[in-house]
Design an enzyme around this catalytic site. Structure first.
Site, PDB file in Angstrom:
ATOM      1  N   ASP A   9       0.856  -1.180   0.000  1.00 11.03           N
ATOM      2  CA  ASP A   9       0.000   0.000   0.000  1.00 11.03           C
ATOM      3  C   ASP A   9       0.902   1.245   0.000  1.00 11.03           C
ATOM      4  OD1 ASP A   9      -2.297   1.682   0.558  1.00 11.03           O
ATOM      5  OD2 ASP A   9      -1.595   1.724   2.642  1.00 11.03           O
ATOM      6  N   ASP A  11      -0.269   5.029   0.870  1.00 14.21           N
ATOM      7  CA  ASP A  11      -0.541   6.023   1.907  1.00 14.21           C
ATOM      8  C   ASP A  11      -0.722   5.365   3.277  1.00 14.21           C
ATOM      9  OD1 ASP A  11      -0.496   7.915  -0.136  1.00 14.21           O
ATOM     10  OD2 ASP A  11      -2.644   7.717  -0.492  1.00 14.21           O
ATOM     11  N   ASP A  17       0.133   9.387   5.531  1.00 18.16           N
ATOM     12  CA  ASP A  17      -1.160   9.620   4.880  1.00 18.16           C
ATOM     13  C   ASP A  17      -1.652  11.014   5.246  1.00 18.16           C
ATOM     14  OD1 ASP A  17      -3.635   9.549   3.752  1.00 18.16           O
ATOM     15  OD2 ASP A  17      -4.228   7.628   4.625  1.00 18.16           O
ATOM     16  N   THR A  51      -2.529   1.014  -5.019  1.00 21.44           N
ATOM     17  CA  THR A  51      -3.059   2.128  -4.242  1.00 21.44           C
ATOM     18  C   THR A  51      -4.426   2.588  -4.753  1.00 21.44           C
ATOM     19  OG1 THR A  51      -2.531   4.397  -3.493  1.00 21.44           O
ATOM     20  CG2 THR A  51      -1.603   3.742  -5.616  1.00 21.44           C
ATOM     21  N   ASN A  52      -5.338   2.748  -3.813  1.00 25.79           N
ATOM     22  CA  ASN A  52      -6.655   3.316  -4.124  1.00 25.79           C
ATOM     23  C   ASN A  52      -6.536   4.833  -4.073  1.00 25.79           C
ATOM     24  OD1 ASN A  52      -7.807   0.761  -4.198  1.00 25.79           O
ATOM     25  ND2 ASN A  52      -8.725   0.896  -2.163  1.00 25.79           N
ATOM     26  N   CYS A  88      -5.901   2.446  -8.641  1.00 30.19           N
ATOM     27  CA  CYS A  88      -7.345   2.534  -8.877  1.00 30.19           C
ATOM     28  C   CYS A  88      -7.753   3.982  -8.701  1.00 30.19           C
ATOM     29  CB  CYS A  88      -8.139   1.659  -7.907  1.00 30.19           C
ATOM     30  SG  CYS A  88      -9.910   2.072  -7.957  1.00 30.19           S
ATOM     31  N   HIS A  90     -10.847   5.161  -9.003  1.00 31.91           N
ATOM     32  CA  HIS A  90     -12.292   5.255  -8.833  1.00 31.91           C
ATOM     33  C   HIS A  90     -12.699   5.527  -7.382  1.00 31.91           C
ATOM     34  CE1 HIS A  90     -11.575   2.424 -12.305  1.00 31.91           C
ATOM     35  NE2 HIS A  90     -12.174   3.454 -12.865  1.00 31.91           N
ATOM     36  N   CYS A  96     -16.091  -0.441  -9.240  1.00 31.23           N
ATOM     37  CA  CYS A  96     -15.105  -0.969 -10.173  1.00 31.23           C
ATOM     38  C   CYS A  96     -14.537  -2.259  -9.589  1.00 31.23           C
ATOM     39  CB  CYS A  96     -13.975   0.045 -10.372  1.00 31.23           C
ATOM     40  SG  CYS A  96     -12.978   0.288  -8.889  1.00 31.23           S
ATOM     41  N   ARG A  99     -10.548  -1.392  -7.366  1.00 29.41           N
ATOM     42  CA  ARG A  99     -10.353  -0.803  -6.039  1.00 29.41           C
ATOM     43  C   ARG A  99     -10.101  -1.909  -5.019  1.00 29.41           C
ATOM     44  NH1 ARG A  99     -11.287   3.827  -3.033  1.00 29.41           N
ATOM     45  NH2 ARG A  99     -12.134   3.469  -0.965  1.00 29.41           N
ATOM     46  N   LYS A 100      -9.007  -1.773  -4.226  1.00 27.58           N
ATOM     47  CA  LYS A 100      -8.727  -2.775  -3.199  1.00 27.58           C
ATOM     48  C   LYS A 100      -9.920  -2.905  -2.282  1.00 27.58           C
ATOM     49  CE  LYS A 100      -4.923  -0.651  -1.840  1.00 27.58           C
ATOM     50  NZ  LYS A 100      -3.745  -0.258  -1.040  1.00 27.58           N
TER      51      LYS A 100
HETATM   52 MG   LIG Z   1      -3.152   3.112   3.335  1.00 28.36          MG
HETATM   53 ZN   LIG Z   2     -11.038   1.112  -9.659  1.00 26.82          ZN
END
Ligand SMILES: [Mg+2]
Ligand SMILES: [Zn+2]
Length: 167
Positions: A9, A11, A17, A51-52, A88, A90, A96, A99-100
């Site tokens: 990951d 952030d 973060d 990463t999202n 990702c 979104h 979607c 996205r994790k």
């Molecule tokens: Mg994180």
């Molecule tokens: Zn996505």
């Protein structure tokens, strides 16, 4: 033998973060990250960042902003150490599959790099990061659990697990 990977990951795991970061000056690498990256690579893992970045979908920032931040981050970690950064863009309500803890991005890497996900790991500071590894049939690690306080602790946990499996 197939390749094994660690999906990191960004952030809260590699860098602080600070919310939706669009200013590369705000990139703030957490302690122990360089050591963790080197330990994992030395033990034969390919490293990816997954990463999202829903700030893109929410219109708070652009992919170009995220790329600039990622570039700054890579300048600290070492550009050649991370195979790819999987993003990702979104929001959570866009349903979607990237996205994790969705698997779309991991599965693309699996094909491209011939990964064996069973022997691969995910590490992050949220439930979705642990869930990601569980979803792909490997091991998911959440920082903050089981005495794992940061990325370096997680890397050591993985190496100890690998070594005990060999016995
Ligand atoms: Mg994180
Ligand atoms: Zn996505």
């Amino acid at each position: 033998m197939a390749n094994k990977a660690v999906f990191l990951d960004r952030d809260g795991t590699i860098m602080h973060d600070h919310g939706y970061i669009k200013d590369p000056q705000k990139v703030d690498i957490l302690p122990g990250v360089s050591e963790a990256v080197d330990i994992l690579i030395d033990n034969g893992f390919m490293l990816f960042i997954v990463t999202n970045q829903s700030g893109i979908g929410r219109g708070i920032m652009t992919m170009a902003d995220v790329n600039k931040v990622n570039d700054k981050m890579l300048s600290y970690i070492g550009r050649n150490k991370i195979k790819e950064i999987l993003i990702c863009p979104h929001g959570p309500d866009e349903s979607c599959s990237c996205r994790k803890p969705g698997l779309k991005l991991v599965e693309a890497a699996e094909k491209k790099y011939k990964l064996d996900l069973k022997y691969s790991y995910s590490i992050g500071d949220k439930d979705c990061d642990r869930q990601l590894g569980e979803n792909f049939g490997g091991t998911g690690i959440k920082i903050g659990e089981k005495g794992i306080k940061n990325l370096l602790n997680a890397a050591i946990f993985i190496i100890e697990k690998e070594n005990s499996n060999k016995k």
